[in-house]
Design an enzyme around this catalytic site. Structure first.
Site, mmCIF file in Angstrom:
data_model
loop_
_atom_site.group_PDB
_atom_site.id
_atom_site.type_symbol
_atom_site.label_atom_id
_atom_site.label_comp_id
_atom_site.label_asym_id
_atom_site.label_seq_id
_atom_site.Cartn_x
_atom_site.Cartn_y
_atom_site.Cartn_z
ATOM 1 N N ASP A 462 0.831 -1.205 0.000
ATOM 2 C CA ASP A 462 0.000 0.000 0.000
ATOM 3 C C ASP A 462 0.870 1.261 0.000
ATOM 4 O O ASP A 462 2.060 1.213 0.347
ATOM 5 C CB ASP A 462 -0.897 -0.020 1.249
ATOM 6 C CG ASP A 462 -2.236 0.670 1.022
ATOM 7 O OD1 ASP A 462 -2.318 1.533 0.131
ATOM 8 O OD2 ASP A 462 -3.196 0.350 1.751
ATOM 9 N N ASP A 532 -10.919 2.069 -3.011
ATOM 10 C CA ASP A 532 -11.457 1.833 -1.673
ATOM 11 C C ASP A 532 -12.979 1.868 -1.693
ATOM 12 O O ASP A 532 -13.629 1.502 -0.716
ATOM 13 C CB ASP A 532 -10.941 2.885 -0.684
ATOM 14 C CG ASP A 532 -9.542 2.547 -0.176
ATOM 15 O OD1 ASP A 532 -9.072 1.435 -0.433
ATOM 16 O OD2 ASP A 532 -8.919 3.413 0.471
HETATM 17 C C1 GLA Z 1 -5.795 1.874 2.376
HETATM 18 C C2 GLA Z 1 -6.227 0.734 1.474
HETATM 19 C C3 GLA Z 1 -7.265 -0.089 2.195
HETATM 20 C C4 GLA Z 1 -6.705 -0.595 3.494
HETATM 21 C C5 GLA Z 1 -6.210 0.570 4.347
HETATM 22 C C6 GLA Z 1 -5.477 0.079 5.582
HETATM 23 O O1 GLA Z 1 -6.835 2.793 2.556
HETATM 24 O O2 GLA Z 1 -6.699 1.199 0.250
HETATM 25 O O3 GLA Z 1 -7.694 -1.160 1.390
HETATM 26 O O4 GLA Z 1 -5.635 -1.475 3.224
HETATM 27 O O5 GLA Z 1 -5.328 1.403 3.623
HETATM 28 O O6 GLA Z 1 -5.058 1.094 6.386
#
Ligand code: GLA
Length: 718
Positions: A462, A532
């Site tokens: 990420d 997301d």
């Molecule tokens: C980001 C990602 C999510 C999740 C969060 C965790 O927002 O896109 O899918 O992994 O971080 O903190």
């Protein structure tokens, strides 16, 4: 009489001084004019004979206001002489000279690759233009290497990979992808008018805001099946730039692409060279549908890490939306047991397992198992997950640090910063300066250790914020702006080394959703987190835009709980069918599901496994766009043509109008197909139907109410 073309992918026609690159359905030609300048001559439908090509025209000798504009097809223009359009290369020499005029020096043809070497008219500054032909996918890759053989430093102020030209003329239309967090890959279309339109990222990564992909069609007349479409994409996950330009005097539309020259400066010392990102271009004579299918095939066959031996994406469960930071051994085991029951193959634990990570305020950078949550480390959880027949995956955000972390307390200088200036936080975090080799080695080390000590077969990588205060005080001032490029290079290097050392490792690229999706990262990751926003109705549009540039195979799509973050609730079946159009995942809190939910989910996962090769490796036909009407429909046809899957979604019932007829595509007209439905939504209960009927008579579906949906599977009979 000129020779008829041979089958070579690259050939040189000495009489014309023209190079021809040939794919299965297209030709691309470059030529030298009488002043030894390289010009782009042709890009489009395949020209069969050598006599179809013309030599480059001459540049007018005498200056007039428009003179540089009457020859606007320079293949790789340096900024110098009388040049006024977007240059491919702009330099300042140590002695102050900023004039760069590039002319042909030599060339070399090696199979599918052509390298043309350009040189400045005076200085030993060279540019090696490399072209690679991908014949099956009608795609050509351009890349430029700038080589300093002068005795002085040459500072590059703009280093582009190249330019793609469409035929001169007015009325072109640009299609591109824009968006935001939780609303990525929205398709935008607009006329191309004189001037420049800049698509770019200044954020340090690819970005949600704009994606490095474009398509151009004539007079806005192309549709999914018809019309000429030129398209291109950059393979770079750092600051990138695409300049779409319509030169006013000549109406020459051109798209220059490469490193973003905003805050860019690269001092090239004597003997050094700099490579630009790969810049891909392709042409479809059959509309946007074919343009997308070519890109999809190209990504699967040439770009993705498993391209030599493709394997299917597993059905994934990710605990993020169920638990957020509240992870522990017992809770994860309970979810894993439930996930295995419905047929999940890969169980991924998301954020919260490390350091003192109980919220987004602390812990990033401390990649050590939190022993309060996992007293015996991750082994008990991982072996339990494996004993259920699933692989185990883990979330990391390697490029980041919370100021409240042991790593930051030890190494505050590792965060990018301008000394004495504020350090702007986003999501309570700072960006590690991955351009620094010591930071890169540290991050490689901790990840490698975790992978060596635990059976982790999948990483969700990420990156949850963009650059701020991109200072690099440890290197000489003249080199500090290299941070933008070196950061991305080092991230790539870490991933490449991890993969080399752990060959079965698979990686998902995530950046607060779909902020890092491009052909550069796709050489290194198996899947991407699309957004997301997992709300199924919004997803129809996000996924449609995504599919213009990227294959559904890598498009991670989860079924999650309702109401979703936009407050909307759709039926579980609708959510499944939306997610089954990509790499299916489940992100719901399985502890809250009813027996009926489990039954439906088990049925859907098993149906998905039956069609996933068609979805992931097949050909996509977008039949009804979610942008245009009340129904969305997508059809996937397997690469051997034996199976097709039709997904249809009614957005909202209007009066008593029936959903419009769906005409299928890509089938064999003379073959018979056995129809299977998951829920009897077919208006006509036929069991075996001809390809011809399916494509011309079409199918009518009894979709009713709000968010109704269905899946029809067609199996070709022997
Ligand atoms: C980001 C990602 C999510 C999740 C969060 C965790 O927002 O896109 O899918 O992994 O971080 O903190």
């Amino acid at each position: 009489m000129p020779a008829m073309s041979d089958n070579a992918l690259v050939r040189y026609l000495p009489d014309l001084k023209v190079w021809v690159l040939t794919t299965e359905r297209t030709s691309y030609a470059i030529g030298l004019n009488d002043r030894n300048e390289l010009q782009s001559l042709y890009w489009g439908e395949k020209l069969e004979s050598d006599r179809d090509f013309f030599p480059a025209h001459s540049r007018p000798e005498h200056a007039s206001f428009d003179s540089s504009e009457t020859m606007t097809n320079e293949e790789y223009p340096g900024w110098g002489g009388r040049y006024y359009n977007e240059p491919s290369l702009k330099v300042t020499l140590a002695d102050g000279d900023r004039d760069l005029v590039l002319k042909y020096a030599s060339h070399e043809i090696r199979g599918d690759t052509l390298v043309i070497r350009l040189k400045d008219i005076e200085y030993d500054l060279f540019v090696n233009l490399a072209y690679k032909v991908f014949p099956k996918e009608d795609i050509i890759r351009k890349q430029a290497e700038v080589e300093n053989r002068t005795p002085q430093v040459v500072t590059l102020e703009s280093a582009q990979s190249g330019v793609w030209y469409v035929p001169t003329g007015e009325g072109y239309r640009l299609t591109y992808l824009t968006g935001r967090w939780a609303g990525e890959t929205q398709l935008i279309r607009e006329p191309i008018n004189p001037g420049m339109k800049v698509l770019e990222s200044r954020r340090g990564n690819t970005s949600h805001a704009l994606n490095p992909w474009f398509a151009i069609d004539e007079k806005g007349e192309a549709d999914e099946e018809h019309g000429r479409v030129w398209f291109g994409a950059l393979g770079w996950s750092g600051n990138w730039k695409l300049v779409v330009e319509d030169t006013p005097a000549a109406h020459q539309v051109r798209v220059t692409g490469g490193y973003n020259n905003f805050d860019f400066s690269w001092p090239l010392k004597p003997g050094e060279s700099l490579n630009t990102p790969p810049y891909y271009g392709g042409f479809s004579g059959h509309g946007f549908g074919e343009a997308s299918r070519l890109m999809h095939r190209f990504e699967r066959d040439e770009i993705l890490p498993d391209h030599a031996q493709p394997h299917l994406r597993p059905v994934l469960y990710n605990s993020w939306e169920a638990t957020e930071f509240n992870v522990n051994e017992e809770g994860q085991k309970a979810l894993a047991e439930k996930a295995a029951r419905i047929g999940v193959e890969l169980f991924v634990m998301d954020d919260g397992w490390f350091g003192r990570r109980n919220s987004d305020r602390a812990g990033l950078g401390d990649w050590f198992v939190n022993t309060q949550k996992f007293p015996n480390g991750l082994h008990p959880l991982i072996s339990y997950v494996n004993s259920l027949g699933m692989k185990f995956g883990l979330w990391f955000e390697p490029e980041m640090v919370n100021p409240d972390s042991d790593l930051y307390r030890r190494h505050p200088d590792w965060a990018m910063n301008f000394p004495g200036r504020p350090r702007s936080e986003a999501r309570n975090q700072l960006v590690l300066n991955m351009a620094r080799d010591d930071v890169k080695e540290y991050i490689f080390g901790v990840l490698d250790k975790m992978l060596s000590e635990n059976n982790i077969q999948y990483i969700k990588w990420d990156m949850n914020r963009h650059f701020g205060e991109p200072g690099w005080p440890e290197v000489p001032v003249a080199e500090q702006k290299e941070i933008w490029v070196k950061y991305t290079r080092n991230v790539y290097e870490i991933i490449d080394r991890l993969r080399a050392k752990h060959p079965s490792l698979e990686i998902e690229s995530c950046s607060g959703g779909g902020g890092r999706v491009d052909l550069g990262i796709l050489e290194r990751v198996n899947e991407v987190w699309t957004s997301d926003n997992t709300e199924a109705f919004d997803r129809l549009r996000i996924q449609e835009g995504f599919s213009f540039a990227y294959t559904p195979k890598i498009m991670s799509a989860w079924v999650t709980d309702v109401p979703n973050l936009n407050g909307r609730s759709t039926p579980l079946k609708f959510r499944f069918l939306v997610a089954m159009q990509g790499a299916l995942g489940i992100g719901a809190n399985l502890n809250h599901w009813s027996p009926e939910d489990y039954a439906l989910a088990t049925q859907m996962v098993s149906t998905y496994k039956n069609i996933r090769e068609t979805v992931q490796q097949g050909n996509l036909y977008r039949l009804f766009s979610p942008r245009e009407g009340n129904q969305t429909a997508n059809e996937y046809v397997s690469s051997d043509g034996k199976q097709a899957a039709l997904f249809a979604f009614l957005h909202s019932q209007q009066f008593l109008w029936p959903a419009p007829t769906i005409y299928l595509r890509g089938l064999d007209e003379s073959a018979l197909y056995r129809i299977k439905t998951i829920d009897n939504k077919l208006a006509d209960r036929q069991e075996v139907v001809s390809g011809s009927s399916l494509m011309h008579h079409g199918l009518n579906l009894n979709l009713r109410g709000d968010y109704d949906s269905t899946l029809i599977v067609l199996e070709k009979t022997e």
